[in-house]
Scaffold this active site. Sequence first.
Site, short mmCIF file in Angstrom:
data_model
loop_
_atom_site.label_atom_id
_atom_site.label_comp_id
_atom_site.label_asym_id
_atom_site.label_seq_id
_atom_site.Cartn_x
_atom_site.Cartn_y
_atom_site.Cartn_z
N ASP A 13 0.81 -1.22 0.00
CA ASP A 13 0.00 0.00 0.00
C ASP A 13 0.84 1.27 0.00
OD1 ASP A 13 -2.33 -1.59 0.23
OD2 ASP A 13 -1.97 -1.75 2.38
N GLU A 14 1.98 1.22 -0.65
CA GLU A 14 2.86 2.40 -0.66
C GLU A 14 2.42 3.44 -1.69
OE1 GLU A 14 4.00 -0.70 -1.14
OE2 GLU A 14 5.48 -1.19 0.40
N GLY A 15 1.40 3.10 -2.47
CA GLY A 15 0.97 4.01 -3.54
C GLY A 15 1.63 3.63 -4.86
N LYS A 16 1.92 2.34 -4.99
CA LYS A 16 2.62 1.87 -6.19
C LYS A 16 1.79 2.10 -7.45
CE LYS A 16 3.06 -2.27 -4.51
NZ LYS A 16 2.57 -2.01 -3.15
N GLY A 17 0.45 1.91 -7.34
CA GLY A 17 -0.44 2.03 -8.50
C GLY A 17 -0.25 3.36 -9.20
N LYS A 18 -0.19 4.42 -8.42
CA LYS A 18 -0.04 5.74 -9.01
C LYS A 18 1.33 5.92 -9.65
CE LYS A 18 1.04 10.32 -8.34
NZ LYS A 18 0.95 11.62 -7.72
N GLY A 40 -4.51 -4.38 -4.41
CA GLY A 40 -5.48 -3.39 -4.87
C GLY A 40 -4.72 -2.13 -5.23
N HIS A 41 -4.58 -1.87 -6.52
CA HIS A 41 -3.85 -0.68 -6.95
C HIS A 41 -4.86 0.39 -7.37
CE1 HIS A 41 -0.04 -3.23 -7.88
NE2 HIS A 41 -0.18 -2.95 -6.61
N GLN A 226 2.05 -5.81 -3.33
CA GLN A 226 2.39 -5.88 -1.90
C GLN A 226 3.72 -5.17 -1.65
OE1 GLN A 226 1.30 -9.21 -3.29
NE2 GLN A 226 -0.74 -8.47 -2.81
N GLY A 303 -11.05 -2.76 2.45
CA GLY A 303 -11.64 -1.61 3.15
C GLY A 303 -11.20 -1.50 4.60
N ARG A 304 -10.32 -2.40 5.04
CA ARG A 304 -9.89 -2.37 6.45
C ARG A 304 -9.06 -1.11 6.73
NH1 ARG A 304 -6.77 -8.03 7.19
NH2 ARG A 304 -6.10 -7.59 5.06
N ASP A 334 1.87 14.74 1.47
CA ASP A 334 0.83 15.66 1.94
C ASP A 334 0.13 15.14 3.20
OD1 ASP A 334 -0.02 13.69 0.01
OD2 ASP A 334 -2.02 14.56 0.14
P1 IMP Z 1 -2.68 -12.71 1.87
O1 IMP Z 1 -1.77 -12.19 0.82
O2 IMP Z 1 -4.14 -12.47 1.60
O3 IMP Z 1 -2.40 -14.14 2.21
O4 IMP Z 1 -2.39 -11.91 3.24
C1 IMP Z 1 -1.16 -12.02 3.92
C2 IMP Z 1 -0.75 -10.68 4.52
O5 IMP Z 1 -0.40 -9.78 3.49
C3 IMP Z 1 -1.86 -9.99 5.32
O6 IMP Z 1 -1.27 -9.27 6.38
C4 IMP Z 1 -2.46 -9.02 4.34
O7 IMP Z 1 -3.07 -7.92 4.96
C5 IMP Z 1 -1.21 -8.61 3.58
N1 IMP Z 1 -1.49 -8.15 2.21
C6 IMP Z 1 -1.80 -8.91 1.14
N2 IMP Z 1 -1.99 -8.14 0.05
C7 IMP Z 1 -1.76 -6.88 0.43
C8 IMP Z 1 -1.76 -5.63 -0.27
O8 IMP Z 1 -1.99 -5.53 -1.47
N3 IMP Z 1 -1.46 -4.53 0.50
C9 IMP Z 1 -1.16 -4.61 1.81
N4 IMP Z 1 -1.15 -5.75 2.49
C10 IMP Z 1 -1.44 -6.89 1.81
#
Ligand code: IMP
Length: 425
Positions: A13-18, A40-41, A226, A303-304, A334
């Site tokens: 979730d570092e903002g790679k998509g952008k 999710g990008h 990831q 959505g967590r 920002d």
């Molecule tokens: P899994 O990849 O669904 O097996 O989840 C394993 C771990 O990686 C969990 O802590 C998830 O929250 C994390 N994780 C998986 N995909 C992402 C992502 O795209 N962004 C951030 N954390 C992720």
Amino acid sequence: MSNTILVGAQWGDEGKGKIIDVLTEDADIVVRYAGGNNAGHTVFIGRRKYVLHLVPSGILRRNKLCVIGNGVVVDPVSLVDEIKGLRKQGVKVDGNLVLSETAHLVFPYHRELDEQREILKGKHKIGTTKRGIGPAYGDKAARVGLRVIDLVNRERFKEKLRRRIEENNEVLKAFGAKPSRLAGFKEVHAAYRAAGDYLKRFVANTVTLLSEACQRGDNILFEGAQGTFLDIDHGTYPFVTSSNTTAGGACTGSGVPPHRMDRVVGVMKAYTTRVGEGPLPTENAEIADMLHAMGREFGATTGRPRRCGWFDAVATRHATMVNGIDELAVTNLDGLDAVETIKVCISYRIGKARYDYVPSDAEVLSECEPIYAEFEGWRTPTSKVRMWKGLPPKARMYLKAIAELTGARLSIASVGPAREQTIFV
Ligand code: IMP
């Protein structure tokens, strides 16, 4: 641009998509090499928001070939939905998308196993996305997985699927899964056959395709999913995902050899976030509350709310080492605009022992206390800034300091989700 691997230098979730979207301008081909629809990008173009899970972000630009490589695990039903959703948004998905015939498949029993294992683990759970990623990669390693090549061969698929469902239902029963949670062959087969028929036109041998592209001198961008600390080998095991998210994964996950790679770009936030369980040394409730109140830091896939903390330079330095990061893109600057005193973790401590590296044992890492350096905040909005010189001097100083601590050259600073909110350094 040459061949570039883009990786997350933190916990995802570092903002790679952008950043991928920005770098894609100079690429001919964009390749996704690891993970599945756990990723999710998010990319904003104008007022439109696009969330991509399996399809490389390059799809949002014209005349770019997008490849889903062999290292990815593909839920074909969800891929079909994603393609249809993109088409509905007016995005062309046709000859510009290619799916590796050797990518492994994710099935409903993988998702169910993912869920059951998490239940069984109780308070030791990983906090997975429940997309079946771990069990799917587990089948791949155990040599019982089904691949795209099987999906598009109707007869072979039917036979193999029947056997896999029988076995996995036994495993699920042993886990205590209710009968309603077991996979029904008929339904799964029908849904996957329909998905296979739809996807057939996208399937190819992507290894030879990419080899020919390299010989032509095409520019290839390898899109990491990831982040470094979720890597199955180099992350905070067992609180990781099940693929090689680091730069090495780009070679194995695409079939492009290491000597073809020219550059590694690491993406990191100006602070730190993580979703799911596992150690996060700089976690801080105050910064989490502030970012959540701004409506930021909620997961694109589940959505967590993400866990948040100060920038951790011990971790990003480790990421530079493992990935060979040459250049850095710092995102979400920002997000710190309103902070009076910004902290940066420069070392860890347990009692009197000091750690200048990331301990391999997640239990030890979870005991680490950060040692911070402090920076004065700039307390000025930056989201409208477009040039390096337009940034407040204190923001420039902060960016330079975190890049130096991380050990790579700062090349991009991002001050918002839009393409134009990108500052080239
Ligand atoms: P899994 O990849 O669904 O097996 O989840 C394993 C771990 O990686 C969990 O802590 C998830 O929250 C994390 N994780 C998986 N995909 C992402 C992502 O795209 N962004 C951030 N954390 C992720």
